[in-house]
Design an enzyme around this catalytic site. Sequence first.
Site, PDB file in Angstrom:
ATOM      1  N   PRO A 109      77.210  37.156 -24.292  1.00 34.96           N
ATOM      2  CA  PRO A 109      76.796  36.147 -25.207  1.00 34.96           C
ATOM      3  C   PRO A 109      77.897  35.154 -25.410  1.00 34.96           C
ATOM      4  O   PRO A 109      77.577  33.990 -25.787  1.00 34.96           O
ATOM      5  CB  PRO A 109      76.284  36.735 -26.417  1.00 34.96           C
ATOM      6  CG  PRO A 109      77.157  38.078 -26.330  1.00 34.96           C
ATOM      7  CD  PRO A 109      77.053  38.527 -24.918  1.00 34.96           C
ATOM      8  N   LYS A 120      74.956  31.316 -22.852  1.00 30.18           N
ATOM      9  CA  LYS A 120      74.132  31.243 -21.419  1.00 30.18           C
ATOM     10  C   LYS A 120      72.870  31.677 -21.511  1.00 30.18           C
ATOM     11  O   LYS A 120      71.928  31.407 -20.601  1.00 30.18           O
ATOM     12  CB  LYS A 120      74.828  31.385 -20.532  1.00 30.18           C
ATOM     13  CG  LYS A 120      76.048  30.580 -20.270  1.00 30.18           C
ATOM     14  CD  LYS A 120      75.597  29.032 -20.124  1.00 30.18           C
ATOM     15  CE  LYS A 120      76.932  27.706 -20.290  1.00 30.18           C
ATOM     16  NZ  LYS A 120      76.517  26.670 -20.845  1.00 30.18           N
ATOM     17  N   HIS A 127      76.033  19.245 -31.807  1.00 24.99           N
ATOM     18  CA  HIS A 127      77.516  19.198 -31.874  1.00 24.99           C
ATOM     19  C   HIS A 127      78.248  18.831 -30.595  1.00 24.99           C
ATOM     20  O   HIS A 127      77.676  18.915 -29.685  1.00 24.99           O
ATOM     21  CB  HIS A 127      77.963  20.835 -31.939  1.00 24.99           C
ATOM     22  CG  HIS A 127      77.389  21.544 -33.178  1.00 24.99           C
ATOM     23  ND1 HIS A 127      78.198  22.775 -33.496  1.00 24.99           N
ATOM     24  CD2 HIS A 127      76.689  21.068 -34.501  1.00 24.99           C
ATOM     25  CE1 HIS A 127      77.618  23.101 -34.762  1.00 24.99           C
ATOM     26  NE2 HIS A 127      77.035  22.297 -35.301  1.00 24.99           N
ATOM     27  N   TYR A 178      80.163  24.602 -20.619  1.00 29.56           N
ATOM     28  CA  TYR A 178      79.402  24.761 -21.724  1.00 29.56           C
ATOM     29  C   TYR A 178      78.221  23.866 -22.334  1.00 29.56           C
ATOM     30  O   TYR A 178      77.290  24.490 -22.697  1.00 29.56           O
ATOM     31  CB  TYR A 178      80.646  24.861 -22.789  1.00 29.56           C
ATOM     32  CG  TYR A 178      80.364  25.518 -24.162  1.00 29.56           C
ATOM     33  CD1 TYR A 178      79.771  24.632 -25.487  1.00 29.56           C
ATOM     34  CD2 TYR A 178      80.485  26.739 -24.266  1.00 29.56           C
ATOM     35  CE1 TYR A 178      79.482  25.495 -26.662  1.00 29.56           C
ATOM     36  CE2 TYR A 178      80.189  27.440 -25.462  1.00 29.56           C
ATOM     37  CZ  TYR A 178      79.565  26.704 -26.693  1.00 29.56           C
ATOM     38  OH  TYR A 178      79.134  27.336 -27.750  1.00 29.56           O
ATOM     39  N   TYR A 192      85.545  29.801 -31.933  1.00 28.42           N
ATOM     40  CA  TYR A 192      85.750  30.916 -30.974  1.00 28.42           C
ATOM     41  C   TYR A 192      87.073  31.201 -31.163  1.00 28.42           C
ATOM     42  O   TYR A 192      88.085  30.645 -30.929  1.00 28.42           O
ATOM     43  CB  TYR A 192      85.698  30.638 -29.515  1.00 28.42           C
ATOM     44  CG  TYR A 192      83.976  30.423 -29.391  1.00 28.42           C
ATOM     45  CD1 TYR A 192      83.573  29.237 -29.343  1.00 28.42           C
ATOM     46  CD2 TYR A 192      83.481  31.317 -28.513  1.00 28.42           C
ATOM     47  CE1 TYR A 192      82.267  28.828 -28.811  1.00 28.42           C
ATOM     48  CE2 TYR A 192      81.881  31.564 -28.434  1.00 28.42           C
ATOM     49  CZ  TYR A 192      81.525  30.035 -28.353  1.00 28.42           C
ATOM     50  OH  TYR A 192      80.199  29.859 -28.010  1.00 28.42           O
TER      51      TYR A 192
HETATM   52  C1  PHB Z   1      74.790  32.155 -31.951  1.00 30.52           C
HETATM   53  O1  PHB Z   1      74.751  31.246 -32.723  1.00 30.52           O
HETATM   54  O2  PHB Z   1      74.246  33.249 -32.067  1.00 30.52           O
HETATM   55  C2  PHB Z   1      75.815  32.075 -30.844  1.00 30.52           C
HETATM   56  C3  PHB Z   1      76.659  31.050 -30.442  1.00 30.52           C
HETATM   57  C4  PHB Z   1      77.370  30.934 -29.524  1.00 30.52           C
HETATM   58  C5  PHB Z   1      77.641  31.984 -28.701  1.00 30.52           C
HETATM   59  C6  PHB Z   1      76.988  33.191 -28.835  1.00 30.52           C
HETATM   60  C7  PHB Z   1      75.859  33.125 -29.994  1.00 30.52           C
HETATM   61  O3  PHB Z   1      78.424  32.027 -27.409  1.00 30.52           O
END
Ligand code: PHB
Length: 402
Positions: A298, A302, A77, A390, A206
């Site tokens: 999460p 990271k 991505h 990120y 997000y």
């Molecule tokens: C996930 O794909 O499980 C995932 C992706 C981004 C995050 C946390 C978990 O910030």
Amino acid sequence: MAANIIRTQVGIVGAGPAGLLLSQLLHLEGIESVVVETQTRKHVEERNRAGVLEQGTVDLLKAAGAGDRMRREGLVHHGIELLFNRRAHRIDLHELTGGRAITVYAQHEVVKDLIRVRIDAGGQILFEVGDVCLTGLDSGAPSILFQHAGDAREVVCDYIAGCDGFRGISRPSIPACVLRFYEHVYPFAWLGILAEAEPASQELIYANHESGFALLSMRSPSVSRLYLQCRPEEDLSLWPDERIWEELRRRFTTDEGFHLNEGPLVQKSVTAMRSFVTEPMQYGRLYLAGDAAHIVPPTGAKGMNLAVADVRILARALAWRYRTGSSDLLASYSDTCLRRVWRTQHFSWWMTSLLHRAAGDDEFSYRRQLAELDQVTTSRAAAATLAENYTGLPFDFPGEQP
Ligand code: PHB
Ligand code: APR
């Protein structure tokens, strides 16, 4: 040497991403290691965890010879979306970082690939061990005592790597008077689902919604991974599938009519959120890496990437010791790791604070969050800071020895 004793150079506790990658990196340096793991191989290969790999993690897994399937099946991505005030805003990670990207590839797939690579290289991983205990940490010959297949066994080694996660025995094996803990527990959690539904977006979304955070992620072109903010003590039995979809639909509502794809849920769970750091990350001949030393919420994706960064530093320090006899890099292991750990703790806390609504948060805090999101999505400098963190901070900070 008695049959129950295994002699090696580095004893590794835990077959998660940290322990397995360390064992492979050491192997590539001609250094022997033995990994002991309490769970079965099946359990560690199927344990559902997060799935976003930084550029550096991807490059290191490839260099370690564990990147083939990730190359084929990982989803690369170049951006993420931030959704607030019913509008989605794209952060062009690739453009803002001069070409870096993330790869969506589940942690348990990384674990599967590393176990395959270790076994193909003749590596020793002992699964289903019990009663693990560390001895002689401040002696020249530390050892790992454990039960395996009904026998008392011992790994005698030069160094021990504690890669056994937050609930392992390595960190508690260090005298409490030596350690300092830093902790922040968040007043919310994530209700996560795995759904057999085509991801409704090509990139992660997000969302900051006045009723709380939500995240759209994926595992494959046919499996979606979604999360929504809930209370830490949330009772899953009160969340039938339809209620989860209804809440997700609400939090992903946009004026452009964004539409979630829904499907049968194959897994749902609640994950608590905390920030945790142990200092120092070493004691005598024991070196902590990954979740054994630190936990991040999460939101910044990271956890695994930080574990990978730790073992890269530990593998280099051990290789330098065996090649030159110098323990310099081992002596500075903890300080070297902790600089990145705290930078990553900051970023993960910042992403979490930007996107979640704490119970009792007043309208001022919400409007302030929206203003900060407006800044991140309109100021190139602010967006670049997010993108840099990120996609992953450089492994070697400016001024640090490469
Ligand atoms: C996930 O794909 O499980 C995932 C992706 C981004 C995050 C946390 C978990 O910030
Ligand atoms: N003896 C041997 N193995 C142990 C013991 C023990 N006493 N206790 C725990 N383990 C094993 C666990 O079963 C697990 O397989 O140690 C392993 C630790 O792996 P992880 O928890 O995955 O930790 P780490 O390798 O540091 O990876 C960090 O994992 O939890 C995610 O979000 C976290 O992404 C991060 C990543």
